[in-house]
Design a protein around this motif. Structure first.
Motif, PDB file in Angstrom:
ATOM      1  N   VAL A  49       0.889  -1.175   0.000  1.00 35.04           N
ATOM      2  CA  VAL A  49       0.000   0.000   0.000  1.00 35.04           C
ATOM      3  C   VAL A  49       0.913   1.206   0.000  1.00 35.04           C
ATOM      4  CG1 VAL A  49      -1.820   1.275   1.183  1.00 35.04           C
ATOM      5  CG2 VAL A  49      -1.788  -1.229   1.296  1.00 35.04           C
ATOM      6  N   PRO A  50       1.069   1.869  -1.135  1.00 35.23           N
ATOM      7  CA  PRO A  50       2.069   2.934  -1.239  1.00 35.23           C
ATOM      8  C   PRO A  50       1.666   4.204  -0.489  1.00 35.23           C
ATOM      9  CG  PRO A  50       1.372   2.133  -3.411  1.00 35.23           C
ATOM     10  CD  PRO A  50       0.399   1.626  -2.413  1.00 35.23           C
ATOM     11  N   GLU A  51       2.666   5.003  -0.143  1.00 36.01           N
ATOM     12  CA  GLU A  51       2.435   6.303   0.473  1.00 36.01           C
ATOM     13  C   GLU A  51       1.681   7.218  -0.480  1.00 36.01           C
ATOM     14  OE1 GLU A  51       6.291   8.990  -0.376  1.00 36.01           O
ATOM     15  OE2 GLU A  51       6.750   7.150   0.734  1.00 36.01           O
ATOM     16  N   ASN A  52       0.880   8.118   0.079  1.00 34.47           N
ATOM     17  CA  ASN A  52       0.133   9.105  -0.704  1.00 34.47           C
ATOM     18  C   ASN A  52      -0.664   8.468  -1.841  1.00 34.47           C
ATOM     19  OD1 ASN A  52       0.596  11.580   0.625  1.00 34.47           O
ATOM     20  ND2 ASN A  52       2.608  11.803  -0.312  1.00 34.47           N
ATOM     21  N   SER A  53      -1.250   7.300  -1.551  1.00 38.52           N
ATOM     22  CA  SER A  53      -2.091   6.625  -2.544  1.00 38.52           C
ATOM     23  C   SER A  53      -3.532   6.607  -2.054  1.00 38.52           C
ATOM     24  CB  SER A  53      -1.608   5.184  -2.774  1.00 38.52           C
ATOM     25  OG  SER A  53      -1.817   4.391  -1.610  1.00 38.52           O
ATOM     26  N   LEU A  54      -4.458   6.432  -2.966  1.00 39.51           N
ATOM     27  CA  LEU A  54      -5.865   6.406  -2.574  1.00 39.51           C
ATOM     28  C   LEU A  54      -6.182   5.271  -1.601  1.00 39.51           C
ATOM     29  CD1 LEU A  54      -7.666   7.368  -5.923  1.00 39.51           C
ATOM     30  CD2 LEU A  54      -7.101   8.833  -3.972  1.00 39.51           C
ATOM     31  N   PRO A  55      -5.629   4.044  -1.789  1.00 42.85           N
ATOM     32  CA  PRO A  55      -5.888   3.004  -0.785  1.00 42.85           C
ATOM     33  C   PRO A  55      -5.355   3.364   0.601  1.00 42.85           C
ATOM     34  CG  PRO A  55      -5.109   2.005  -2.809  1.00 42.85           C
ATOM     35  CD  PRO A  55      -4.928   3.484  -2.963  1.00 42.85           C
ATOM     36  N   ALA A  56      -4.225   4.077   0.666  1.00 44.40           N
ATOM     37  CA  ALA A  56      -3.675   4.475   1.958  1.00 44.40           C
ATOM     38  C   ALA A  56      -4.593   5.467   2.660  1.00 44.40           C
ATOM     39  CB  ALA A  56      -2.281   5.075   1.772  1.00 44.40           C
ATOM     40  N   PHE A  57      -5.142   6.404   1.916  1.00 43.57           N
ATOM     41  CA  PHE A  57      -6.055   7.380   2.511  1.00 43.57           C
ATOM     42  C   PHE A  57      -7.390   6.744   2.885  1.00 43.57           C
ATOM     43  CE2 PHE A  57      -3.373  10.230  -0.245  1.00 43.57           C
ATOM     44  CZ  PHE A  57      -2.633  10.741   0.806  1.00 43.57           C
ATOM     45  N   ARG A  58      -7.850   5.834   2.043  1.00 39.43           N
ATOM     46  CA  ARG A  58      -9.113   5.151   2.342  1.00 39.43           C
ATOM     47  C   ARG A  58      -8.975   4.328   3.625  1.00 39.43           C
ATOM     48  NH1 ARG A  58      -9.489   2.762  -2.073  1.00 39.43           N
ATOM     49  NH2 ARG A  58     -10.840   4.282  -3.119  1.00 39.43           N
ATOM     50  N   ALA A  59      -7.868   3.607   3.766  1.00 36.57           N
ATOM     51  CA  ALA A  59      -7.656   2.779   4.952  1.00 36.57           C
ATOM     52  C   ALA A  59      -7.579   3.634   6.216  1.00 36.57           C
ATOM     53  CB  ALA A  59      -6.375   1.957   4.792  1.00 36.57           C
ATOM     54  N   ALA A  60      -6.919   4.792   6.122  1.00 35.91           N
ATOM     55  CA  ALA A  60      -6.800   5.681   7.285  1.00 35.91           C
ATOM     56  C   ALA A  60      -8.173   6.207   7.702  1.00 35.91           C
ATOM     57  CB  ALA A  60      -5.859   6.832   6.963  1.00 35.91           C
ATOM     58  N   ALA A  61      -8.950   6.654   6.735  1.00 33.51           N
ATOM     59  CA  ALA A  61     -10.272   7.204   7.049  1.00 33.51           C
ATOM     60  C   ALA A  61     -11.185   6.132   7.633  1.00 33.51           C
ATOM     61  CB  ALA A  61     -10.896   7.813   5.794  1.00 33.51           C
ATOM     62  N   GLU A  62     -11.124   4.914   7.089  1.00 30.62           N
ATOM     63  CA  GLU A  62     -11.964   3.835   7.597  1.00 30.62           C
ATOM     64  C   GLU A  62     -11.580   3.441   9.010  1.00 30.62           C
ATOM     65  OE1 GLU A  62     -11.604   0.834   4.613  1.00 30.62           O
ATOM     66  OE2 GLU A  62     -13.077   1.779   3.265  1.00 30.62           O
ATOM     67  N   ALA A  63     -10.296   3.600   9.364  1.00 34.76           N
ATOM     68  CA  ALA A  63      -9.832   3.281  10.716  1.00 34.76           C
ATOM     69  C   ALA A  63     -10.056   4.427  11.696  1.00 34.76           C
ATOM     70  CB  ALA A  63      -8.350   2.909  10.679  1.00 34.76           C
ATOM     71  N   GLY A  64     -10.498   5.575  11.195  1.00 38.99           N
ATOM     72  CA  GLY A  64     -10.774   6.716  12.062  1.00 38.99           C
ATOM     73  C   GLY A  64      -9.603   7.652  12.282  1.00 38.99           C
ATOM     74  N   TYR A  65      -8.499   7.443  11.549  1.00 37.30           N
ATOM     75  CA  TYR A  65      -7.332   8.299  11.705  1.00 37.30           C
ATOM     76  C   TYR A  65      -7.479   9.582  10.884  1.00 37.30           C
ATOM     77  CZ  TYR A  65      -4.978   4.088  13.454  1.00 37.30           C
ATOM     78  OH  TYR A  65      -4.631   2.967  14.165  1.00 37.30           O
ATOM     79  N   GLY A  66      -6.879  10.651  11.384  1.00 41.62           N
ATOM     80  CA  GLY A  66      -6.616  11.782  10.518  1.00 41.62           C
ATOM     81  C   GLY A  66      -5.523  11.394   9.539  1.00 41.62           C
ATOM     82  N   VAL A  67      -5.311  12.219   8.530  1.00 42.07           N
ATOM     83  CA  VAL A  67      -4.237  11.936   7.579  1.00 42.07           C
ATOM     84  C   VAL A  67      -3.393  13.182   7.363  1.00 42.07           C
ATOM     85  CG1 VAL A  67      -5.542  10.151   6.360  1.00 42.07           C
ATOM     86  CG2 VAL A  67      -5.557  12.496   5.493  1.00 42.07           C
ATOM     87  N   GLU A  68      -2.144  12.937   7.024  1.00 41.37           N
ATOM     88  CA  GLU A  68      -1.229  13.987   6.559  1.00 41.37           C
ATOM     89  C   GLU A  68      -0.881  13.645   5.126  1.00 41.37           C
ATOM     90  OE1 GLU A  68       2.885  15.435   5.609  1.00 41.37           O
ATOM     91  OE2 GLU A  68       2.094  13.390   5.717  1.00 41.37           O
ATOM     92  N   LEU A  69      -0.842  14.660   4.264  1.00 38.33           N
ATOM     93  CA  LEU A  69      -0.505  14.417   2.864  1.00 38.33           C
ATOM     94  C   LEU A  69       0.214  15.629   2.299  1.00 38.33           C
ATOM     95  CD1 LEU A  69      -2.690  16.194   1.011  1.00 38.33           C
ATOM     96  CD2 LEU A  69      -4.233  14.403   1.787  1.00 38.33           C
TER      97      LEU A  69
END
Length: 272
Positions: A49-69
């Motif tokens: 799951v690469p950095e700054n990729s859509l799957p990475a952001f989707r996984a973070a949001a589904e887990a309830g995390y904020g994200v940095e990009l």
């Protein structure tokens, strides 16, 4: 004695002038307060799951995390999400991101996967306003254009976000043009700014550029934090820490900061 006291008073005033952070409201602080933010999304160490990729952001949001990009411009002025100035490390292509059109960038792959460089608008669609976003604007050849286009896209997004940058000129732009947007100064120990002249590295690492940008939060890196940074925090700057990894003292990082940017482990989404 009188001369000493006068000099001391002048020094105190100058420190206050140069280091003082910007003011913020409680609602702005709560946007990041106690939130663990996944660094470049919830990407994996093995790069599946690469950095700054859509799957990475989707996984973070589904887990309830904020994200940095990270955002920067393509040659044709599209706001893309990518960290490095060059494509070598992540895409195996030699050249700067801003030397390629978005169509050309779209043909490249992230870390050998099938994932591609996303637009900021695509990340917004994936996030869906579910969790906070810290959007770092990368310094480049067209800073004002990036600020203007980035802000226009953020304004159209129906979700929580704030901005940060290593470049105090970018933070200052938001101070002047978007006072309602929570803004942060990224920094690290002066020795980490190896590509900058020593006087500038010293000013950046010691946060004397606050006089220009008046950041409301300070995102300080893993290098040794100088006393000037601690003084700016004591003056009220929101304390953000990057990047915390499994080998670090996670509990201490959370206890000593108002927000954390992390990678390669799975903390609680909120810790305060």
């Amino acid at each position: 004695m009188a001369v000493f006291l006068w000099v001391l008073a002048v020094c105190i005033v100058l420190l206050w002038l140069f280091l003082r952070p910007g003011r913020y409201g409680e609602a702005q602080k709560q946007l990041v307060y106690g939130v663990n933010h996944a660094h470049r999304g919830l990407h994996t160490k093995d790069k599946t799951v690469p950095e700054n990729s859509l799957p990475a952001f989707r996984a973070a949001a589904e887990a309830g995390y904020g994200v940095e990009l990270d955002i920067q411009l393509s040659r044709d002025g599209q706001v893309v999400v990518f960290h490095d100035d060059t494509l070598d490390r992540v895409c195996g292509v030699h050249g700067r991101v801003d030397e390629f059109t978005f169509e050309e960038l779209r043909g490249m792959r992230l870390c050998g996967t099938q994932e591609t460089i996303p637009l900021l608008t695509e990340v917004f669609e994936v996030m869906g306003g579910r969790t906070p976003m810290i959007i770092e604007l990368k310094t480049g050849r067209r800073n004002d254009e990036l600020c203007e286009k980035g802000l226009a896209l953020m304004r159209a997004y129906n979700g929580p976000y704030c901005i940060e940058s290593f470049d105090p000129r970018i933070v200052r732009w938001f101070r002047k043009n978007a006072k309602d947007v929570l803004r942060g100064q990224l920094s690290d120990a002066p020795a980490s700014f190896r590509d900058e002249p020593k006087p500038l590295a010293f000013a950046l690492g010691c946060l004397f550029t606050n006089v220009l940008a008046r950041p409301q939060f300070i995102a300080y890196g893993p290098g040794k934090k100088p006393w000037t940074a601690r003084l700016a925090e004591a003056m009220g700057a929101i304390r953000v820490c990057w990047t915390v990894r499994p080998e670090d003292d996670i509990n201490a990082k959370e206890a000593g900061n108002d927000a954390v940017i992390f990678e390669f482990y799975h903390p609680a989404p909120k810790y305060k």
